[in-house]
Write an enzyme that holds these catalytic residues in place. Structure first.
Site: not given
Ligand code: ATP
Ligand code: MG
Length: 332
Positions: A112, A196, A199
């Site tokens: 990040k 992956k 968001k």
């Molecule tokens: P950001 O980009 O802001 O970090 P994010 O998509 O990684 O957002 P988080 O809020 O950090 O989402 O994570 C929330 C949950 O979703 C965590 O348990 C994380 O492991 C899970 N998660 C995030 N992305 C994935 C993915 N691509 N596949 C499976 N689980 C995911």
């Molecule tokens: Mg995340």
């Protein structure tokens, strides 16, 4: 009943399919026979400097998505992290137990920070995993249902719990375990199927829970596949097709092997239409429920206030124990 804790950041309006399949769907299942606590970690979201009004909106909207997906406030505890002051208080104690080098090894920070440029990354982004450890340890959590990307952070939370317990020579906090569902541990970006789904990733690669069905279908139609034409699961050679098979299988309940048989001799276009159908069908009721919940913000706020009250009681007990264990004088 074993204690479960998990959370997500309100860093976007909509959660995506990775959040749903990697975590949220598990949360709903776990509340049946666990003592479940789920949080919207708004303090974590501050690490990326959101606009204040946007953050406020997203925090409620994220909570609404938990509820719409089936998190039941009568059985589980649901609250906003910033409503329970003990999270930041425990984070300080844990940061004094964390090595600088140890924190520097966290790959999410490196990823990040690289994206934000050298001046962009805040100290908060650096200490993010320590706040996350505090979230988990405050509730004497046994099990943390998360996606694969959180494994390293969870390992840190375990190390910190063990270190604290060892230092004072008794079990002050519970050492948590990760609960990662293998099949859906990592959902990949549609446009870049080796990264992956995130968001904070590119919009074109996301399947967002709150998206219009037409947008969802279009993104799936445009998903990156490969020059070969065979529909077969092979994470290395065919990451795009494998991701689509994973998504279909997770939502339809049909095994990947059965899907391979069903789509033998068919074209990628057929698979994409089928995936879009099953995704849209799953998400339609969820989206509708979110609209209802957001139309009654007072009810939503009342649920969050009740959750915060109950969370605070548990958190205060743990923090008092930890403060005492590390040698702080209790107030008379
Ligand atoms: P950001 O980009 O802001 O970090 P994010 O998509 O990684 O957002 P988080 O809020 O950090 O989402 O994570 C929330 C949950 O979703 C965590 O348990 C994380 O492991 C899970 N998660 C995030 N992305 C994935 C993915 N691509 N596949 C499976 N689980 C995911
Ligand atoms: Mg995340």
């Amino acid at each position: 009943r074993p204690r479960v804790f998990s959370a997500m950041q309100p860093t976007a309006d909509s959660l995506h399919l990775g959040n749903y399949l990697g975590a949220l769907r598990q949360w709903v299942a776990l509340q049946e026979d666990h003592d479940a606590i789920y949080s919207v970690v708004d303090l974590h979201a501050l690490t990326v400097s959101p606009d204040p009004a946007v953050l406020r909106h997203r925090s409620r909207l994220t909570a609404a998505q938990y509820l719409a997906a089936g998190v039941d406030p009568a059985r589980s505890l649901l609250f906003l992290q910033s409503h329970v002051a003990q999270h930041t208080q425990l984070a300080w104690i844990l940061s004094c137990l964390t090595g600088f080098g140890e924190a520097s090894r966290m790959t999410q920070f490196k990823d990040k920070a690289a994206r934000q440029g050298s001046e962009g990354a805040s100290v908060g982004l650096f200490t993010y995993p320590i706040l996350m450890a505090a979230d988990i340890l405050l509730y004497d959590t046994a099990l943390v249902p998360v996606g694969e990307d959180q494994r390293q952070h969870l390992e840190l939370a375990r190390d910190l719990a063990q270190r604290l317990n060892t230092r004072v020579g008794r079990e002050v906090v519970t050492v948590p375990e990760a609960s990662i569902v293998r099949a859906t541990a990592k959902i990949y970006d549609l446009a870049e199927p080796t990264a992956k789904m995130s968001k904070s990733g590119h919009a074109s690669g996301l399947i967002e829970l709150l998206d219009d069905p037409k947008v969802i279908a279009k993104r799936i139609r445009s998903a990156v596949t490969d020059a070969d034409t065979v529909i077969r699961f092979d994470r290395e050679a065919k990451p795009g097709v494998s991701n689509l098979l994973t998504i279909h299988s997770a939502l339809s309940g049909t095994s990947v092997a059965d899907l391979e048989a069903e789509f033998a001799g068919k074209m990628y276009g057929h698979l994409k239409v089928a995936v879009a159908d099953v995704v849209v069908e799953t998400l339609a009721p969820l989206r509708e429920r979110v609209t209802e919940l957001m139309a009654a913000p007072d009810e939503l706020d009342a649920i969050l206030a009740d959750g915060a009250d109950r969370a605070r009681t548990i958190a205060a007990g743990t923090l008092a124990r930890v403060y005492d264990a590390v040698g702080l004088v209790p107030p008379a």
